[in-house]
Design an enzyme around this catalytic site. Structure first.
Site, short mmCIF file in Angstrom:
data_model
loop_
_atom_site.label_atom_id
_atom_site.label_comp_id
_atom_site.label_asym_id
_atom_site.label_seq_id
_atom_site.Cartn_x
_atom_site.Cartn_y
_atom_site.Cartn_z
N GLU A 27 1.27 -0.37 -5.23
CA GLU A 27 0.28 0.51 -5.27
C GLU A 27 1.08 2.22 -5.49
O GLU A 27 1.42 2.48 -4.68
CB GLU A 27 -0.74 0.88 -4.27
CG GLU A 27 -1.71 2.11 -4.91
CD GLU A 27 -2.35 2.51 -3.43
OE1 GLU A 27 -3.46 3.01 -3.62
OE2 GLU A 27 -1.71 2.40 -2.41
N ASP A 35 0.86 -1.09 0.19
CA ASP A 35 -0.01 -0.06 0.03
C ASP A 35 0.74 1.26 0.20
O ASP A 35 1.75 1.19 0.72
CB ASP A 35 -0.90 -0.09 1.12
CG ASP A 35 -1.77 1.27 1.39
OD1 ASP A 35 -2.70 1.17 0.55
OD2 ASP A 35 -1.48 2.12 2.19
#
Length: 513
Positions: free
Chosen positions: A261, A218
């Site tokens: 990401e 993330d």
């Protein structure tokens, strides 16, 4: 004896070569993103859980999915889980570690890989590390980024907007300010600290030893900051850190995948590719926007722009939507025909595709800024009184079902449903190697509404023709004339004498035979 020694050496060498040159499994994967809380509730408490996923694995394999990404499964004070309290435990609302181990076992039995979200940029402000750091515990003193004075540190959010002081939060216990790029409840870890790195490696190995097949990482752009503005994202230190992290992960499990990401344009995304290894895949936000624009020129531009950068085509992982943006169906104006075309774009694209749970049945949402509306429970049946089969209890969040066809039960029975199309497209992708290759050639034509591209792998060639106009269109594709072709959707064999007619908002997938 010499013969046996040679045989042993040859066997070991052959195994070594096969490991080095084997095609990574993720290049042949179709991923399915699951928000555990909203997928399926097995015990009636209104919250989706790990046992619920186990019970629905056959649904996923029948769809054709062979890899799943679980959004955060760790204990957290928030419903979403992106502010972690404990990196080596399972959120008790989702089940136990035994449940997770059972999920891995059952998924792997079915040939389904499992990756989990790892949030490395920050923890919860309630994490024991942060509490100890705020008290200047010598072990944890520098686990986070502290400033006594922020008069010269008004950095602002890395993505802009808000006050330039928003990222610096006063801590009354320590009487200093800590850096939190996202919000006060998510203090950034200090990844220049060797002790932090050791902890990250420790819990990474913990999950790899459990048997996970990799991680979705993330917000990796923001790992290490060097200053305000451009120094808050995509720094050289960040990229170097992940290159070392990749090496560590591969030393534990050479077949583990790292999915990054990097929410920005592909010019920047490409920096996270290296032949030495940084990320194995990064999400392709450029193509997401292009596919959902339903505009030929945007899609062509996205593909041509991608070729300018050093990363190979299959480094960029295409998707339509995810947990941070409005549902794909909303972005497509709740037009099912456009949703079908978007599915074709996604599943005939280069790179490893990711589906967001419910996308395959056309889930839409109330267009509210609260992210919970992007992550609502999945409707499994037509029974509104029983929460559409999601739970026997009260759902953790309100369910939104646009019409009686938006559920798994109805669409499984309908051969013309969006779900049936997704299943067919995934089947095509898995069975015809050209759709898993890096080779995609845009075929120029003068019609602004017709997108034509060719997919090749060795002697295998297929064509994708998409009409974004509401009207029937004619197109000449001289390369297809007088060739024996198979329509991969209908399985019918055809020969094109001259020109192709495509109905409005429709498509053809044709294989040369």
């Amino acid at each position: 004896m010499k013969h046996n020694t040679f045989l042993w050496f040859f066997t070991v060498f052959s195994l070594f070569v096969s490991l080095i040159f084997a095609r990574p499994w993720w290049k042949d994967a179709v991923f399915y993103e699951i928000f555990v809380r909203s997928f399926y509730d097995s015990n009636g408490d209104g919250i989706g859980d790990l046992q619920g996923i186990i019970q629905k694995l056959d649904y996923l394999t029948n769809l054709g999915v062979n890899a799943i990404w679980l959004m955060p499964i760790h204990p957290s004070p928030s419903y979403h889980g992106y502010d972690v309290l404990d990196y080596t435990s399972v959120n008790p609302q989702y089940g136990t570690m035994e449940d997770f181990e059972k999920l891995l076992e059952e998924a792997h039995k079915r040939g389904v890989r499992v990756i989990i979200d790892l949030v490395l940029n920050h923890t919860s402000s309630s994490h024991p590390w942060f509490i100890k750091s705020s008290k200047k515990d010598p072990t944890y003193d520098e686990f986070y980024i502290w400033r006594k004075d922020i008069t010269e540190s008004g950095w602002g959010r890395p993505w802009g907007g808000g006050s330039k002081w928003d990222v610096w939060i006063r801590n009354s216990s320590r009487e200093e300010y800590y850096y939190a790029a996202f919000w006060s409840g998510m203090p950034d870890l200090n990844h220049r600290n060797q002790k932090v790195k050791e902890e990250v490696y420790k819990f990474t190995k913990f999950w790899l030893d459990k048997g996970v097949d990799g991680f979705r990482l993330d917000a990796i752009r923001y790992l290490i900051e060097t200053g305000p503005g451009k120094g808050q994202a995509d720094t050289e230190e960040t990229i170097s850190w992940f290159e070392e992290y990749n090496q560590f992960v591969k030393s534990v499990n050479p077949n583990a995948v790292l999915v990054g990401e990097v929410w920005t344009d592909n010019r920047t995304v490409s920096r996270y590719y290296s032949t030495n290894g940084i990320m194995d895949l990064c999400f392709d936000f450029d193509r997401s926007g292009a596919f959902l624009s339903s505009d030929k020129n945007n899609i062509v531009r996205a593909y041509l722009t991608q070729k300018r950068y050093t990363a190979p085509a299959d480094f960029y992982a295409p998707f339509l939507a995810n947990h941070d943006v409005f549902r794909a169906m909303n972005q497509l104006g709740n037009n099912e025909k456009l949703a079908r075309l978007a599915a074709v774009c996604l599943l005939t694209a280069t790179g490893t595709p990711f589906l967001y749970y419910g996308e395959e049945i056309g889930i839409s949402q109330i267009e509210n800024g609260d992210d919970k509306y992007k992550r609502t429970p999945l409707p499994w049946t037509t029974d509104k009184k029983r929460n559409y089969g999601f739970t026997t209890g009260r759902p953790w969040f309100q369910m939104y079902v646009a019409n009686k066809k938006v559920n798994v039960e109805s669409q499984i029975k309908d051969k013309n449903s969006l779900l049936s199309l997704y299943r067919k497209l995934i089947h095509i992708r898995k069975n015809f190697p050209e759709f898993r290759s890096e080779n995609l050639e845009i075929i120029p034509n003068n019609n602004p509404n017709l997108l034509v591209y060719k997919r090749t792998e060795g002697e295998n060639t297929s064509w994708v023709l998409i009409n974004f106009s509401g009207d029937k269109e004619d197109i000449d594709v001289p390369q297809l004339e007088n060739k024996q072709l198979q329509n991969l959707i209908t399985d019918r064999k055809i020969t094109i004498k001259k020109g192709v007619k495509i109905s409005g908002l429709d498509f053809l997938i044709l294989k040369e035979i």
